[in-house]
Design an enzyme around this catalytic site. Structure first.
Site, PDB file in Angstrom:
ATOM      1  N   LYS A 184      26.245 -27.424 -35.548  1.00 25.41           N
ATOM      2  CA  LYS A 184      26.882 -26.950 -34.311  1.00 25.41           C
ATOM      3  C   LYS A 184      27.603 -28.077 -33.586  1.00 25.41           C
ATOM      4  O   LYS A 184      28.715 -27.904 -33.103  1.00 25.41           O
ATOM      5  CB  LYS A 184      25.853 -26.293 -33.387  1.00 25.41           C
ATOM      6  CG  LYS A 184      25.462 -24.906 -33.863  1.00 25.41           C
ATOM      7  CD  LYS A 184      24.415 -24.291 -32.977  1.00 25.41           C
ATOM      8  CE  LYS A 184      24.021 -22.914 -33.515  1.00 25.41           C
ATOM      9  NZ  LYS A 184      22.771 -22.447 -32.922  1.00 25.41           N
ATOM     10  N   LYS A 206      33.798 -12.671 -46.533  1.00 19.72           N
ATOM     11  CA  LYS A 206      32.546 -12.160 -45.975  1.00 19.72           C
ATOM     12  C   LYS A 206      32.747 -11.694 -44.533  1.00 19.72           C
ATOM     13  O   LYS A 206      33.391 -12.388 -43.740  1.00 19.72           O
ATOM     14  CB  LYS A 206      31.508 -13.282 -46.031  1.00 19.72           C
ATOM     15  CG  LYS A 206      30.125 -12.864 -45.597  1.00 19.72           C
ATOM     16  CD  LYS A 206      29.195 -14.065 -45.685  1.00 19.72           C
ATOM     17  CE  LYS A 206      28.027 -13.829 -44.884  1.00 19.72           C
ATOM     18  NZ  LYS A 206      26.876 -13.656 -44.692  1.00 19.72           N
ATOM     19  N   LYS A 248      31.643 -12.412 -37.529  1.00 20.25           N
ATOM     20  CA  LYS A 248      32.306 -12.436 -36.225  1.00 20.25           C
ATOM     21  C   LYS A 248      33.260 -13.629 -36.122  1.00 20.25           C
ATOM     22  O   LYS A 248      34.334 -13.533 -35.559  1.00 20.25           O
ATOM     23  CB  LYS A 248      31.251 -12.500 -35.122  1.00 20.25           C
ATOM     24  CG  LYS A 248      31.685 -11.842 -33.848  1.00 20.25           C
ATOM     25  CD  LYS A 248      30.520 -11.620 -32.907  1.00 20.25           C
ATOM     26  CE  LYS A 248      29.635 -10.478 -33.367  1.00 20.25           C
ATOM     27  NZ  LYS A 248      28.309 -10.495 -32.761  1.00 20.25           N
TER      28      LYS A 248
END
Ligand code: TRP
Length: 332
Positions: free
Chosen positions: A112, A191, A194
């Site tokens: 992240k 795939k 979001k």
């Protein structure tokens, strides 16, 4: 007996990839003979999101989504993390026995921050809050996707450290890895995710669904050309168990059908597949009394168990078992 616990972080409207990836398997766990805790891990969202309006909306919607898709509150203790104060209290105690090095090794944190996400302390110590989520309910088994496996291993490690130092307190949890049984393609064939912006939402109006399905990317073919029976559109026909699937495969091979017709049929298929859930969702959305009752029931049961375990922890650490009775426990 096994005790399952799983957390759902509210990040927006669920899509078909979520459903066939994790949600369906999680809901199916309700048929097993076991104790179950499912919760909305709303406090986890603060590591990256700070809009109170959006927070409230997502927190409510995720609860309605899961209830509509089949969470049965008679079989499962279904609650919201922020309704149980013990999570954040236990997280502090656990923070104090967790070595920095353990958290520094977390893949999710490294990924992240590498992607440019702000590295606040909450994001760093998030596996410890997740550990508290798990340890508070004497959980044996945590059904998660592969991406969360390391966090469950950390929870086990932290529980062992605590037990070693303070004496047997926590049940040691294990991950049960939910495999991606099916890879669900998105509108562009990659795939469905979001972050790629290629999703088909589960709960939407028919017009939007139609637009989405019509926008599935396909090869340009002339009339009468064959269609690859493994193309994205046909993968969806298979996934949604079209009873005419075999016939369609033949038609594709023989060039007897075009993408326009295949897509139109697919819209109807998806729409019908989620009709029962959609109808339950509409009812739930308008039944504030029932929703509140669900939340209350879950919160009372979850607090009961969490307070028992937290009492054990406080006692071991030299604190009093309980502070003065929590107001929520008096609301029964
Ligand atoms: N971190 C999990 C996710 O992002 C959600 C979660 C929070 C969770 N606490 C948990 C999952 C405890 C299992 C157990 O998907």
């Amino acid at each position: 007996m096994k005790t399952y616990l799983t957390g759902m972080t509210p990040t927006g409207s669920p899509h078909i990839g979520n459903f066939f990836g994790m949600m369906q398997q999680t809901i199916a766990l309700q048929d097993e003979k076991a104790k179950r805790y499912f919760f909305v891990s709303d406090q986890h969202t603060f590591t990256s999101k700070r809009d109170p309006e959006e927070f409230r909306k997502n927190q409510r919607n995720v609860m309605i989504d899961w209830l509509a898709l089949g969470i049965d509150i008679e079989k499962t203790v279904f609650f919201t993390q922020s309704d149980v104060r013990a999570h954040t209290e236990l997280a502090w105690y656990l923070n104090c026995i967790t070595p920095m090095g353990l958290l520094e090794r977390a893949h999710a944190f490294k990924d992240k921050t590498a992607k440019g996400m702000e590295s606040n302390v909450g994001l760093f110590t998030y596996p410890v809050l997740m550990t508290a989520d798990i340890l508070l309910y004497d959980v044996t088994t945590v059904p998660v996707g592969k991406d969360q496996q390391q966090h469950v291993e950390m929870a086990r490690d932290i529980a062992q450290r605590f037990n070693h130092h303070y004496g047997e307190t926590f049940v040691l949890p294990e991950a049960r890895i939910l495999e991606d049984v099916k890879t669900i393609p998105g509108l562009d064939g990659a795939k469905m995710s979001k972050s790629y912006g290629n999703t088909i939402p589960i709960f939407t109006d028919e017009e939007t669904l139609k637009k989405k399905v019509m926008s599935i990317q396909t090869d340009s073919i002339a009339m009468g050309d064959p269609i690859d029976p493994d193309c994205t559109v046909m993968q969806f026909h298979n996934l949604f168990e079209n009873p005419n699937y075999d016939m369609l495969v033949d038609k594709c091979k023989n060039g007897d059908v075009g993408f326009g017709d295949l897509k139109k049929e697919l819209v109807g298929l998806i729409w019908e597949y989620f009709t029962p859930a959609r109808e339950r969702r509409i009812k739930l959305e308008h039944d504030e009394t029932y929703l509140r009752e669900c939340m209350m029931k879950g919160a009372v049961k979850a607090n009961e168990k969490a307070e028992e375990v937290l009492g054990r922890v406080r006692d071991r650490m030299g604190l009093g078992k309980h502070i003065s009775p929590l107001p929520i426990l008096n609301q029964k």
